[in-house]
Motif scaffolding. Structure first.
Motif, PDB file in Angstrom:
ATOM      1  N   CYS A  13      76.066   8.787  38.614  1.00  0.00           N
ATOM      2  CA  CYS A  13      74.317   8.985  38.746  1.00  0.00           C
ATOM      3  C   CYS A  13      73.319   7.958  37.479  1.00  0.00           C
ATOM      4  O   CYS A  13      73.158   7.014  36.569  1.00  0.00           O
ATOM      5  N   SER A  14      72.315   6.976  38.053  1.00  0.00           N
ATOM      6  CA  SER A  14      71.446   5.786  37.611  1.00  0.00           C
ATOM      7  C   SER A  14      71.215   6.515  36.503  1.00  0.00           C
ATOM      8  O   SER A  14      70.367   5.834  35.688  1.00  0.00           O
ATOM      9  N   PHE A  15      70.627   7.763  36.173  1.00  0.00           N
ATOM     10  CA  PHE A  15      69.761   7.708  34.839  1.00  0.00           C
ATOM     11  C   PHE A  15      70.441   8.662  33.961  1.00  0.00           C
ATOM     12  O   PHE A  15      70.012   9.851  33.483  1.00  0.00           O
ATOM     13  N   GLY A  16      71.760   8.768  34.581  1.00  0.00           N
ATOM     14  CA  GLY A  16      72.642   9.546  33.363  1.00  0.00           C
ATOM     15  C   GLY A  16      73.520   8.512  32.002  1.00  0.00           C
ATOM     16  O   GLY A  16      73.639   7.462  32.986  1.00  0.00           O
ATOM     17  N   PRO A  82      72.088  18.506  37.359  1.00  0.00           N
ATOM     18  CA  PRO A  82      71.734  17.848  38.927  1.00  0.00           C
ATOM     19  C   PRO A  82      70.533  18.284  39.946  1.00  0.00           C
ATOM     20  O   PRO A  82      71.025  19.755  40.013  1.00  0.00           O
ATOM     21  N   ASN A  83      69.513  17.570  40.107  1.00  0.00           N
ATOM     22  CA  ASN A  83      68.730  18.464  41.281  1.00  0.00           C
ATOM     23  C   ASN A  83      69.065  17.780  42.254  1.00  0.00           C
ATOM     24  O   ASN A  83      67.921  17.057  42.838  1.00  0.00           O
ATOM     25  N   THR A  84      70.522  18.444  43.377  1.00  0.00           N
ATOM     26  CA  THR A  84      70.466  17.727  44.239  1.00  0.00           C
ATOM     27  C   THR A  84      70.283  17.963  45.666  1.00  0.00           C
ATOM     28  O   THR A  84      69.958  19.117  45.675  1.00  0.00           O
ATOM     29  N   THR A  85      69.009  18.063  46.293  1.00  0.00           N
ATOM     30  CA  THR A  85      68.631  18.595  48.166  1.00  0.00           C
ATOM     31  C   THR A  85      69.431  18.702  49.652  1.00  0.00           C
ATOM     32  O   THR A  85      68.440  19.266  49.838  1.00  0.00           O
ATOM     33  N   SER A  86      69.138  17.318  49.418  1.00  0.00           N
ATOM     34  CA  SER A  86      69.933  16.684  50.324  1.00  0.00           C
ATOM     35  C   SER A  86      71.206  16.233  51.067  1.00  0.00           C
ATOM     36  O   SER A  86      72.028  15.750  50.043  1.00  0.00           O
ATOM     37  N   PRO A  87      72.366  16.435  52.030  1.00  0.00           N
ATOM     38  CA  PRO A  87      73.148  15.292  51.856  1.00  0.00           C
ATOM     39  C   PRO A  87      73.224  14.251  51.653  1.00  0.00           C
ATOM     40  O   PRO A  87      72.212  14.269  51.443  1.00  0.00           O
ATOM     41  N   TRP A  88      74.301  13.362  51.196  1.00  0.00           N
ATOM     42  CA  TRP A  88      75.160  12.584  51.204  1.00  0.00           C
ATOM     43  C   TRP A  88      74.445  11.783  52.722  1.00  0.00           C
ATOM     44  O   TRP A  88      74.973  12.119  53.185  1.00  0.00           O
ATOM     45  N   ILE A  89      74.110   9.921  52.507  1.00  0.00           N
ATOM     46  CA  ILE A  89      74.528   9.675  53.441  1.00  0.00           C
ATOM     47  C   ILE A  89      75.645   8.307  53.406  1.00  0.00           C
ATOM     48  O   ILE A  89      74.937   7.668  52.408  1.00  0.00           O
ATOM     49  N   CYS A 107      78.895   6.040  50.156  1.00  0.00           N
ATOM     50  CA  CYS A 107      77.869   6.839  50.709  1.00  0.00           C
ATOM     51  C   CYS A 107      76.636   7.029  49.247  1.00  0.00           C
ATOM     52  O   CYS A 107      77.728   6.845  48.073  1.00  0.00           O
ATOM     53  N   LYS A 108      75.776   7.910  49.401  1.00  0.00           N
ATOM     54  CA  LYS A 108      74.985   7.957  48.272  1.00  0.00           C
ATOM     55  C   LYS A 108      74.007   9.035  48.377  1.00  0.00           C
ATOM     56  O   LYS A 108      74.321   9.692  49.631  1.00  0.00           O
ATOM     57  N   LEU A 109      73.732   9.318  47.222  1.00  0.00           N
ATOM     58  CA  LEU A 109      73.386  11.145  47.165  1.00  0.00           C
ATOM     59  C   LEU A 109      72.616  10.901  45.757  1.00  0.00           C
ATOM     60  O   LEU A 109      72.120  10.551  45.402  1.00  0.00           O
TER      61      LEU A 109
END
Length: 129
Positions: A13-16, A82-89, A107-109
């Motif tokens: 993660c870019s902030f992890g 983590p707070n992921t609420t939408s699928p991988w793109i 892919c990104k999330l």
């Protein structure tokens, strides 16, 4: 050439502060590659598929923002949740895993705390005879 992403793939993660492993749980008839379950774009659930990334430094995360404010404005990193609420793109439109597009290593999330989650290792373990 992009690779298919499997259970155990390494994520960043870019902030992890740390990397994390992707969890893929398809109990009924999993589709595997080199012995590892393949991921689809719906494998984005926090704490089930997406594990913590060590310490979070995003001020969009209310826990980090509160701790930073209490620290007189000096950034205070806090444990990642983590707070992921939408699928991988975008996902692979050519290969479906359990009826959904496969996740590729390009892919990104997105995390609601402004982080961009990327694949650093697709998790494919190959066996040599």
């Amino acid at each position: 050439m992009p690779k298919y992403v499997c259970k155990g793939a390494k994520l960043k993660c870019s902030f992890g502060s740390d990397q994390s492993d992707l969890g893929v749980m398809h109990p009924m008839n999993p589709i595997s590659l080199h012995g590892n379950n393949m991921a689809n774009i719906q494998d984005y659930k926090p704490m089930m598929n997406i594990m913590p990334f060590g310490q979070c430094k995003s001020l969009a995360n209310p826990i980090v923002a509160s701790a930073t404010a209490a620290n007189y404005g000096k950034l205070q990193e806090m444990p990642c949740i983590p707070n992921t609420t939408s699928p991988w793109i975008p996902g692979s439109m050519n290969v479906l895993v359990k009826g959904q597009p496969a996740v590729m290593d390009n892919c990104k999330l997105m995390c609601m705390w402004a982080g961009i989650i990327e694949v650093t290792d697709a998790g494919q373990s190959s066996t040599t005879g």
